[in-house]
Structure formats: C-alpha cells, structure tokens
Design a protein around this motif. Structure first.
Motif, PDB file in Angstrom:
ATOM      1  N   ARG A  32       0.817  -0.885   0.302  1.00  0.00           N
ATOM      2  CA  ARG A  32       0.202  -0.100  -0.215  1.00  0.00           C
ATOM      3  C   ARG A  32       0.724   1.621   0.236  1.00  0.00           C
ATOM      4  O   ARG A  32       1.912   1.366   0.602  1.00  0.00           O
ATOM      5  CB  ARG A  32      -0.968   0.253   0.911  1.00  0.00           C
ATOM      6  CG  ARG A  32      -1.777  -0.900   1.437  1.00  0.00           C
ATOM      7  CD  ARG A  32      -2.992  -1.327   2.401  1.00  0.00           C
ATOM      8  NE  ARG A  32      -3.560  -0.964   2.848  1.00  0.00           N
ATOM      9  CZ  ARG A  32      -5.074  -0.609   3.564  1.00  0.00           C
ATOM     10  NH1 ARG A  32      -4.238  -0.821   4.163  1.00  0.00           N
ATOM     11  NH2 ARG A  32      -5.256   0.112   3.562  1.00  0.00           N
ATOM     12  N   ARG A 184      -1.632  -8.935   9.382  1.00  0.00           N
ATOM     13  CA  ARG A 184      -1.731  -6.628   9.651  1.00  0.00           C
ATOM     14  C   ARG A 184      -3.454  -6.745   9.996  1.00  0.00           C
ATOM     15  O   ARG A 184      -4.277  -7.673   9.980  1.00  0.00           O
ATOM     16  CB  ARG A 184      -1.805  -6.283   8.287  1.00  0.00           C
ATOM     17  CG  ARG A 184      -0.430  -6.638   8.144  1.00  0.00           C
ATOM     18  CD  ARG A 184      -0.278  -6.291   6.450  1.00  0.00           C
ATOM     19  NE  ARG A 184      -0.715  -6.962   5.245  1.00  0.00           N
ATOM     20  CZ  ARG A 184      -0.400  -7.019   4.252  1.00  0.00           C
ATOM     21  NH1 ARG A 184      -0.312  -6.623   3.668  1.00  0.00           N
ATOM     22  NH2 ARG A 184      -1.048  -8.079   3.991  1.00  0.00           N
ATOM     23  N   ARG A 185      -3.551  -5.608  11.061  1.00  0.00           N
ATOM     24  CA  ARG A 185      -5.151  -5.858  11.132  1.00  0.00           C
ATOM     25  C   ARG A 185      -6.139  -5.564  10.270  1.00  0.00           C
ATOM     26  O   ARG A 185      -5.762  -4.787   9.731  1.00  0.00           O
ATOM     27  CB  ARG A 185      -5.013  -4.045  12.808  1.00  0.00           C
ATOM     28  CG  ARG A 185      -4.045  -4.738  13.945  1.00  0.00           C
ATOM     29  CD  ARG A 185      -3.719  -3.500  14.833  1.00  0.00           C
ATOM     30  NE  ARG A 185      -3.523  -3.378  16.129  1.00  0.00           N
ATOM     31  CZ  ARG A 185      -2.022  -4.069  15.948  1.00  0.00           C
ATOM     32  NH1 ARG A 185      -1.044  -4.086  15.127  1.00  0.00           N
ATOM     33  NH2 ARG A 185      -1.716  -4.103  17.157  1.00  0.00           N
ATOM     34  N   GLY A 186      -7.188  -6.147  10.967  1.00  0.00           N
ATOM     35  CA  GLY A 186      -8.170  -5.986   9.204  1.00  0.00           C
ATOM     36  C   GLY A 186      -7.861  -6.735   7.856  1.00  0.00           C
ATOM     37  O   GLY A 186      -8.496  -7.189   6.907  1.00  0.00           O
ATOM     38  N   TYR A 187      -7.054  -7.868   8.342  1.00  0.00           N
ATOM     39  CA  TYR A 187      -6.346  -8.466   7.222  1.00  0.00           C
ATOM     40  C   TYR A 187      -7.693  -9.647   6.950  1.00  0.00           C
ATOM     41  O   TYR A 187      -7.537  -9.657   6.057  1.00  0.00           O
ATOM     42  CB  TYR A 187      -5.506  -8.751   8.004  1.00  0.00           C
ATOM     43  CG  TYR A 187      -5.057 -10.949   6.503  1.00  0.00           C
ATOM     44  CD1 TYR A 187      -4.245 -10.657   5.975  1.00  0.00           C
ATOM     45  CD2 TYR A 187      -5.559 -11.321   7.151  1.00  0.00           C
ATOM     46  CE1 TYR A 187      -3.364 -10.975   4.963  1.00  0.00           C
ATOM     47  CE2 TYR A 187      -4.833 -12.376   6.154  1.00  0.00           C
ATOM     48  CZ  TYR A 187      -4.136 -12.597   4.427  1.00  0.00           C
ATOM     49  OH  TYR A 187      -3.814 -13.716   3.544  1.00  0.00           O
ATOM     50  N   HIS A 189     -11.144  -8.074   6.481  1.00  0.00           N
ATOM     51  CA  HIS A 189     -12.009  -8.050   5.647  1.00  0.00           C
ATOM     52  C   HIS A 189     -11.374  -6.434   4.904  1.00  0.00           C
ATOM     53  O   HIS A 189     -11.983  -5.706   4.661  1.00  0.00           O
ATOM     54  CB  HIS A 189     -12.867  -7.520   6.361  1.00  0.00           C
ATOM     55  CG  HIS A 189     -12.660  -6.970   7.617  1.00  0.00           C
ATOM     56  ND1 HIS A 189     -12.016  -5.638   7.886  1.00  0.00           N
ATOM     57  CD2 HIS A 189     -12.317  -7.280   8.855  1.00  0.00           C
ATOM     58  CE1 HIS A 189     -12.283  -5.224   8.472  1.00  0.00           C
ATOM     59  NE2 HIS A 189     -11.964  -6.529   9.470  1.00  0.00           N
ATOM     60  N   THR A 190     -10.324  -6.350   4.852  1.00  0.00           N
ATOM     61  CA  THR A 190     -10.055  -5.597   3.508  1.00  0.00           C
ATOM     62  C   THR A 190      -8.521  -5.907   2.509  1.00  0.00           C
ATOM     63  O   THR A 190      -7.970  -6.642   2.815  1.00  0.00           O
ATOM     64  CB  THR A 190      -8.802  -5.054   4.412  1.00  0.00           C
ATOM     65  OG1 THR A 190      -9.189  -4.405   5.697  1.00  0.00           O
ATOM     66  CG2 THR A 190      -7.630  -3.769   4.319  1.00  0.00           C
ATOM     67  N   THR A 191      -8.978  -5.060   1.607  1.00  0.00           N
ATOM     68  CA  THR A 191      -8.743  -5.590   0.065  1.00  0.00           C
ATOM     69  C   THR A 191      -7.015  -4.554  -0.041  1.00  0.00           C
ATOM     70  O   THR A 191      -6.971  -3.542   0.261  1.00  0.00           O
ATOM     71  CB  THR A 191      -9.370  -5.397  -0.672  1.00  0.00           C
ATOM     72  OG1 THR A 191     -11.163  -5.434  -1.110  1.00  0.00           O
ATOM     73  CG2 THR A 191      -8.867  -5.512  -2.012  1.00  0.00           C
ATOM     74  N   TYR A 192      -6.290  -5.179  -0.448  1.00  0.00           N
ATOM     75  CA  TYR A 192      -4.722  -4.785  -0.304  1.00  0.00           C
ATOM     76  C   TYR A 192      -4.130  -4.797  -1.916  1.00  0.00           C
ATOM     77  O   TYR A 192      -3.988  -5.307  -2.498  1.00  0.00           O
ATOM     78  CB  TYR A 192      -3.701  -5.610   0.550  1.00  0.00           C
ATOM     79  CG  TYR A 192      -4.298  -5.595   2.240  1.00  0.00           C
ATOM     80  CD1 TYR A 192      -3.862  -4.918   2.574  1.00  0.00           C
ATOM     81  CD2 TYR A 192      -4.920  -6.199   2.528  1.00  0.00           C
ATOM     82  CE1 TYR A 192      -3.879  -4.792   4.496  1.00  0.00           C
ATOM     83  CE2 TYR A 192      -4.429  -7.078   4.288  1.00  0.00           C
ATOM     84  CZ  TYR A 192      -4.846  -6.047   4.817  1.00  0.00           C
ATOM     85  OH  TYR A 192      -4.395  -6.078   6.132  1.00  0.00           O
ATOM     86  N   ARG A 193      -4.602  -3.338  -2.273  1.00  0.00           N
ATOM     87  CA  ARG A 193      -4.547  -3.471  -3.651  1.00  0.00           C
ATOM     88  C   ARG A 193      -3.328  -2.803  -3.648  1.00  0.00           C
ATOM     89  O   ARG A 193      -2.433  -2.279  -2.758  1.00  0.00           O
ATOM     90  CB  ARG A 193      -5.338  -2.237  -4.461  1.00  0.00           C
ATOM     91  CG  ARG A 193      -6.422  -2.400  -4.280  1.00  0.00           C
ATOM     92  CD  ARG A 193      -7.668  -1.480  -4.619  1.00  0.00           C
ATOM     93  NE  ARG A 193      -8.968  -1.588  -4.901  1.00  0.00           N
ATOM     94  CZ  ARG A 193      -9.945  -1.220  -3.950  1.00  0.00           C
ATOM     95  NH1 ARG A 193      -9.752  -1.115  -2.556  1.00  0.00           N
ATOM     96  NH2 ARG A 193     -11.651  -1.642  -4.092  1.00  0.00           N
ATOM     97  N   GLN A 392      -2.053   2.159  11.210  1.00  0.00           N
ATOM     98  CA  GLN A 392      -3.084   2.749  10.561  1.00  0.00           C
ATOM     99  C   GLN A 392      -2.266   3.933   9.937  1.00  0.00           C
ATOM    100  O   GLN A 392      -2.880   4.204   9.207  1.00  0.00           O
ATOM    101  CB  GLN A 392      -3.804   3.419  12.172  1.00  0.00           C
ATOM    102  CG  GLN A 392      -4.810   2.236  12.329  1.00  0.00           C
ATOM    103  CD  GLN A 392      -5.706   2.348  13.712  1.00  0.00           C
ATOM    104  OE1 GLN A 392      -5.464   4.037  13.501  1.00  0.00           O
ATOM    105  NE2 GLN A 392      -6.861   1.816  13.868  1.00  0.00           N
ATOM    106  N   GLN A 413      -4.208   7.122   1.293  1.00  0.00           N
ATOM    107  CA  GLN A 413      -3.906   6.052   2.226  1.00  0.00           C
ATOM    108  C   GLN A 413      -3.160   5.798   1.420  1.00  0.00           C
ATOM    109  O   GLN A 413      -2.818   3.929   2.225  1.00  0.00           O
ATOM    110  CB  GLN A 413      -5.772   5.985   1.861  1.00  0.00           C
ATOM    111  CG  GLN A 413      -6.411   6.470   2.827  1.00  0.00           C
ATOM    112  CD  GLN A 413      -6.217   7.203   3.496  1.00  0.00           C
ATOM    113  OE1 GLN A 413      -5.834   6.607   4.879  1.00  0.00           O
ATOM    114  NE2 GLN A 413      -6.063   8.455   4.257  1.00  0.00           N
TER     115      GLN A 413
END
Length: 413
Positions: A32, A184-187, A189-193, A392, A413
């Motif tokens: 990111r 990683r926090r939120g792994y 339900h987070t999309t890592y583009r 964060q 972000q």
C-alpha cells in the motif's frame, strides 16, 4: 589467474548487487502507498548492514576454516589475508573477487525475508533481526553448502547458486516471522491493492537481469558451465512466466502483468540450485511446473492457513526453492558438473535425490530454529510490532517521517 575470469566474476557480482535495489522496487510496488518507503528502506538498510558485517566477520565465518562442517572461524576478520592472489575456492580469480561475489548473496538473501512482514514490523526490530539472522542462519548455511568441508556438501547435497542457502532459508524464516508477528489488522476484511504495477515490473526486470550473474557467475569462470547456467536460467524463467499467465487465463480469463512478473521470479528461484547441474531440456520442465506449485502454495498459505505472508516470500522463495532442490535431485547429471557425485532419480540413481531431500530438511530446521532464536533475542530489547496507531497511519510516516506520495487533499491512503 585469468583476467577473463576475473572480469567476468566481478561483472556478475555487480549484476547480483542490482538485485537488491530491484527487490526494493518489486516489493515496494506491491504494498500500500502508506508503506512503500518503509518496504524499500528495509532493502536499502540491508545493503549497508550486510556489506559491513560480511567484510568484518561474515566472510570469515562462512568460508574461513571449518568447525564440524557447520561454521568457519575468524582467521579472515576484517578481510585480513584476503587479497589479490587466488584463494582456496577459485584458482583463476583473486580471493577478493570471490569474497565480493559471495558478499552480494549475503545482501540479497535477508532482504527476501522482509516481504513477509510489510505494514506491521517495527523497523528497529527488523534491522536487528536481520543482523542476528545473518550470523545464526545465513553464515552457517553458506558454510555447510559451499565452505571448506561443509556438512551438507559432505553428504552429497548440491546447491549451485543458493536454493538452500538463499531461497529456502529466507522463505522459511519469512513464514516463521509472519506467524510470530500475526496478521495485519483488518486482514480478514480488507482488500490490499497493489499500488504501483510499473514498480513491480521494473523490480522483476532488474531481478531477472541480476539473476544471470547470480547463476552464471556461480561457475566462477567464464566457461561452458557458466554458459549452461545462463541458458537454463533464461529458459526456466521464461517457461514459468508463460505457465503463470496460463493459470491467470484459465482462472480469471485475463493474463495479468503482476502474475507474469511473479511467474518469471519463481522460475528463477526454481532453477537456482540446479542451474549448473540439470540438462537444458529439464529447465523447461522445472520452470513450467514451478508456477502452479507456487500459485496453489500461496493460496494454501493465505486462504486456507490464514497466514499473512504479505508479499508471498514463503510462497515464492520457500516453496519455489524446495521444488528447485527436489528437481535438482530428479534431473541432476554428474556429466554436466562433477560436483554432483551421482545422477538424478530420473536417470536411475536414488542417491542424489535422497541427499537433496535431506539437505532441504536440514535447511528448514536451521531456518526455523534460527528464526526463533533471533526473535527471542530481539524481543528482549524492542517490541516486534508497531502500535495500532502507527500501523493505521502507515509505516512510512511512523517509522521514517517520510511519504512516498505527498498530497494535500487528505485523501492519500
């Protein structure tokens, strides 16, 4: 000594050097935006740390003397007595040239580990972990495979340019570190583009370029064996690139640039241990098979086991390196390189295959135990992981006070 061999190996050393900046671009493009500086800084810091450590004591521990086939000693501390004359490992190049060539391997190997910890590991902890890991894992493995009376070499295990020493060791350690750090926090339900695909391609291209020096240079002479390793390297990487593209088309109906870049890298990983041992025709098979092996290996680690190996350091280097070591046991030929005592399994001899399996198991054990020791020591002095707030806002700002893409609209972000 040979001026031609000397020039060739020095140029190959420079090729291998460019792989670490190439890895910085490859890894930096995959993360990111808020973590790109931190990801690339990890590789850059290792470029300095590895050279200083290698020249002070790393080379001596890896190649100077022998203790139980596991480690050297301090006879060449500070490169004392490592000079312009030929050394014990290559008779046609200066001792300093051999030392410099091997130094670049000690640089790229720990940098590979950093891909598993992106976005969450404290930079200070990572820096000291790498310093300890080089001493506890890399130097002993380099000695066991390539050093005087090394243990793995003595049992007949072969590794032309670093399947065990470089890829399996770093890949397995990366997996262990990812498990110990946690996701990683939120792994979930987070999309890592992927933030910069051109960076990924640039990095992959530099890695491919440098890998010709990595493998061909390991012949330590400008001769037919170097040419053989050069061609097996090119073929395996190209075959893996095409097979990864085919998987993309079959599964998602579209070939991807990131997939093609990843494919060429795993093809390079797979051929590394056998580049100077397997026939040219075998490199087509090794490269074509490594992409599906790594593709589904990555899916197993990430989707089934839920391990956050951020940039697939284990999925590509660990799994790819293991396949490469096994493939060397299958296809290796003593007629190509007499360092191999036996022919591979497909030629009717089981001995080389057995030695390769044993070498892989020992390498994995050293990497697992060594990583646990390094983490245990680092935790005494500093937390491994950044705080929730630091994660964060991103490690670029929290660890380095820099931003790769400064903006003024509050939307970066």
């Amino acid at each position: 000594m040979s001026s031609g061999d000397t020039a060739f190996v020095m140029i190959c050393a420079a090729f291998v050097f460019i792989m670490t900046p190439g890895l910085a671009f490859f890894y930096g493009g995959l993360v990111r935006r808020k973590n790109v500086v931190n990801t690339m800084m990890a590789c850059v810091a290792i470029m300095g740390l590895s050279v200083v450590m290698w020249c002070l004591f790393g080379y001596s521990l890896s190649f100077g003397g022998n203790h139980a086939g596991i480690i050297g000693d301090f006879r060449w501390f500070g490169l004392r007595d490592v000079g312009m004359e030929a050394g014990p490992y290559a008779d046609s190049i200066p001792h300093l040239v051999f030392c410099g060539f091997q130094m670049m391997f000690a640089m790229i190997t720990p940098a590979l580990i950093t891909g598993s910890v992106v976005g969450r590991m404290k930079f200070k902890a990572l820096f000291w972990f790498i310093a300890l890991w080089s001493v506890i894992v890399y130097y002993p493995l380099a000695h066991m495979v390539w050093g005087e009376n090394g243990f793995l070499a003595s049992i007949g295990s072969v590794d032309f340019a670093g399947g065990n020493v470089v890829h399996i060791s770093s890949g397995v350690s990366a997996l262990m570190l990812a498990i110990l750090l946690g996701r990683r926090r939120g792994y979930e339900h987070t999309t890592y583009r992927i933030h910069n695909i051109p960076f990924v391609v640039l990095g992959a291209a530099l890695l491919w370029f440098g890998w010709f020096g990595f493998n061909a240079g390991s012949a330590l002479k400008a001769d037919g064996l170097a040419a053989h390793a050069f061609m097996t390297t090119a073929i395996s990487s190209a075959a893996a690139l095409l097979s990864w593209m085919a998987i993309d088309v079959i599964r998602s109906k579209k070939p991807t640039l990131v997939g093609a870049s990843t494919g060429l890298v795993v093809g390079l990983v797979a051929i590394t241990p056998g580049a100077g041992f397997v026939p040219v025709w075998a490199s087509f098979i090794i490269g074509a098979l490594v992409s599906p092996i790594c593709y589904f290996g990555v899916a197993l680690v990430k989707k089934k086991l839920k391990i956050d190996d951020g940039l697939d350091a284990f999925g590509c280097h660990g799994i790819g390196g293991i396949w490469g070591g096994i493939a060397t046991g299958l296809f290796g030929r003593s007629s190509i390189n007499s360092v191999a005592r036996w022919d591979g399994l497909v030629f009717g001899d089981v001995h080389l295959f057995g030695a390769q399996i044993l070498g892989i198991v020992i390498t994995i054990a050293v990497a697992v135990v060594g990583t646990l020791i390094c983490v245990g020591i680092v935790r005494i002095f500093t937390p491994l992981r950044v705080t929730v707030k630091e994660e964060q806002i991103g490690l670029d700002v929290s660890q380095h006070g820099e931003n790769a893409y400064p903006s003024f609209n509050g939307l970066d972000q």
